[in-house]
Design a protein around this motif. Structure first.
Motif, PDB file in Angstrom:
ATOM      1  N   GLU A  52       0.786  -1.406   0.116  1.00 21.45           N
ATOM      2  CA  GLU A  52      -0.160  -0.400  -0.002  1.00 21.45           C
ATOM      3  C   GLU A  52       0.762   1.392   0.255  1.00 21.45           C
ATOM      4  O   GLU A  52       2.077   0.869   0.834  1.00 21.45           O
ATOM      5  CB  GLU A  52      -0.854   0.114   1.552  1.00 21.45           C
ATOM      6  N   GLY A  53       0.438   2.420  -1.238  1.00 27.24           N
ATOM      7  CA  GLY A  53       1.230   3.341  -0.855  1.00 27.24           C
ATOM      8  C   GLY A  53       1.463   3.938  -0.145  1.00 27.24           C
ATOM      9  O   GLY A  53       2.556   4.991   0.358  1.00 27.24           O
ATOM     10  N   ASP A  54       0.829   4.206   0.806  1.00 23.03           N
ATOM     11  CA  ASP A  54       0.885   4.874   2.237  1.00 23.03           C
ATOM     12  C   ASP A  54       2.077   4.170   3.824  1.00 23.03           C
ATOM     13  O   ASP A  54       1.312   4.982   4.889  1.00 23.03           O
ATOM     14  CB  ASP A  54      -0.891   5.615   2.958  1.00 23.03           C
ATOM     15  N   ALA A  55       1.593   2.825   3.614  1.00 25.35           N
ATOM     16  CA  ALA A  55       2.162   2.207   4.605  1.00 25.35           C
ATOM     17  C   ALA A  55       3.430   2.615   4.963  1.00 25.35           C
ATOM     18  O   ALA A  55       3.611   2.513   5.924  1.00 25.35           O
ATOM     19  CB  ALA A  55       2.807   0.692   3.903  1.00 25.35           C
ATOM     20  N   GLU A  56       4.258   3.424   4.158  1.00 23.42           N
ATOM     21  CA  GLU A  56       5.734   3.671   5.108  1.00 23.42           C
ATOM     22  C   GLU A  56       5.337   5.104   5.447  1.00 23.42           C
ATOM     23  O   GLU A  56       5.785   5.715   7.001  1.00 23.42           O
ATOM     24  CB  GLU A  56       6.704   4.210   4.317  1.00 23.42           C
ATOM     25  N   ALA A  57       4.484   5.752   5.354  1.00 22.53           N
ATOM     26  CA  ALA A  57       4.055   7.122   6.418  1.00 22.53           C
ATOM     27  C   ALA A  57       3.312   6.838   7.060  1.00 22.53           C
ATOM     28  O   ALA A  57       3.630   6.739   8.224  1.00 22.53           O
ATOM     29  CB  ALA A  57       3.329   7.735   5.292  1.00 22.53           C
ATOM     30  N   ARG A  60       6.717   5.282   9.430  1.00 27.30           N
ATOM     31  CA  ARG A  60       7.055   6.777   9.715  1.00 27.30           C
ATOM     32  C   ARG A  60       6.979   7.488  11.171  1.00 27.30           C
ATOM     33  O   ARG A  60       7.235   7.309  11.547  1.00 27.30           O
ATOM     34  CB  ARG A  60       7.440   7.459   8.422  1.00 27.30           C
ATOM     35  N   SER A  61       5.452   7.877  10.895  1.00 28.33           N
ATOM     36  CA  SER A  61       4.630   8.576  12.018  1.00 28.33           C
ATOM     37  C   SER A  61       4.397   7.453  13.508  1.00 28.33           C
ATOM     38  O   SER A  61       4.566   8.724  14.379  1.00 28.33           O
ATOM     39  CB  SER A  61       2.975   8.780  11.521  1.00 28.33           C
ATOM     40  N   HIS A  62       4.412   6.360  13.280  1.00 34.49           N
ATOM     41  CA  HIS A  62       4.557   5.844  14.371  1.00 34.49           C
ATOM     42  C   HIS A  62       6.166   6.096  14.930  1.00 34.49           C
ATOM     43  O   HIS A  62       5.920   5.862  16.360  1.00 34.49           O
ATOM     44  CB  HIS A  62       4.156   4.660  14.231  1.00 34.49           C
ATOM     45  N   VAL A  63       6.745   5.124  14.188  1.00 34.44           N
ATOM     46  CA  VAL A  63       8.333   5.456  14.810  1.00 34.44           C
ATOM     47  C   VAL A  63       8.669   6.860  15.500  1.00 34.44           C
ATOM     48  O   VAL A  63       9.227   7.525  16.532  1.00 34.44           O
ATOM     49  CB  VAL A  63       9.431   4.956  13.752  1.00 34.44           C
ATOM     50  N   GLU A  64       8.101   8.102  15.218  1.00 31.15           N
ATOM     51  CA  GLU A  64       9.145   9.695  14.993  1.00 31.15           C
ATOM     52  C   GLU A  64       7.859   9.753  16.165  1.00 31.15           C
ATOM     53  O   GLU A  64       8.559  10.253  17.767  1.00 31.15           O
ATOM     54  CB  GLU A  64       7.947  10.374  13.806  1.00 31.15           C
ATOM     55  N   ARG A  65       6.429   9.185  16.708  1.00 29.65           N
ATOM     56  CA  ARG A  65       5.386   9.283  17.483  1.00 29.65           C
ATOM     57  C   ARG A  65       6.421   8.550  18.903  1.00 29.65           C
ATOM     58  O   ARG A  65       6.747   9.121  19.837  1.00 29.65           O
ATOM     59  CB  ARG A  65       4.154   9.037  18.119  1.00 29.65           C
ATOM     60  N   ALA A  66       6.891   7.909  18.847  1.00 27.02           N
ATOM     61  CA  ALA A  66       8.099   6.967  19.357  1.00 27.02           C
ATOM     62  C   ALA A  66       8.799   7.803  19.779  1.00 27.02           C
ATOM     63  O   ALA A  66       8.916   7.836  21.555  1.00 27.02           O
ATOM     64  CB  ALA A  66       7.760   5.314  19.108  1.00 27.02           C
ATOM     65  N   ARG A  67       9.404   8.053  19.250  1.00 31.29           N
ATOM     66  CA  ARG A  67      10.850   8.955  19.589  1.00 31.29           C
ATOM     67  C   ARG A  67      10.152   9.915  19.995  1.00 31.29           C
ATOM     68  O   ARG A  67      10.912  10.320  21.681  1.00 31.29           O
ATOM     69  CB  ARG A  67      12.089   9.465  18.671  1.00 31.29           C
ATOM     70  N   TRP A  68       9.165  10.754  20.039  1.00 29.70           N
ATOM     71  CA  TRP A  68       9.040  12.083  21.121  1.00 29.70           C
ATOM     72  C   TRP A  68       8.488  11.362  22.589  1.00 29.70           C
ATOM     73  O   TRP A  68       9.257  12.350  22.903  1.00 29.70           O
ATOM     74  CB  TRP A  68       7.581  12.161  20.521  1.00 29.70           C
TER      75      TRP A  68
END
Length: 87
Positions: A52-57, A60-68
């Motif tokens: 799916e085209g939006d899988a990477e986004a 990525r958003s979940h990894v960024e949230r985890a890092r936050w």
């Protein structure tokens, strides 16, 4: 497993979604820190169809949230979890 939203929450407030996905966030950080392939991680940990085209986004958003949460959001997270335990 709780349903995965297309994008992780944003902003400087810990929300229920974050609480429900804390274990996922930890696993995503472990995989990212081990330089795991995003597609394997997204498929295995999040159940995403990486074709799916939006899988990477989404990943990525979940990894960024985890890092936050473990970075700038740590004080917010500690306060939220402390309040939750006291209630």
């Amino acid at each position: 497993m709780h349903p995965i939203e297309q994008l992780a929450p944003q902003g400087d407030t810990l929300v229920d979604y974050d609480r429900r996905h804390l274990a996922l966030y930890a696993a995503l950080l472990d995989a990212a820190d081990a330089h795991g392939d995003w597609q394997d991680t997204a498929s295995t940990l999040m159940g995403l169809d990486v074709a799916e085209g939006d899988a990477e986004a989404c990943w990525r958003s979940h990894v960024e949230r985890a890092r936050w949460i473990v970075g700038e959001g740590m004080n917010c997270a500690l306060a939220a979890f402390s309040r939750r335990m006291d209630e």
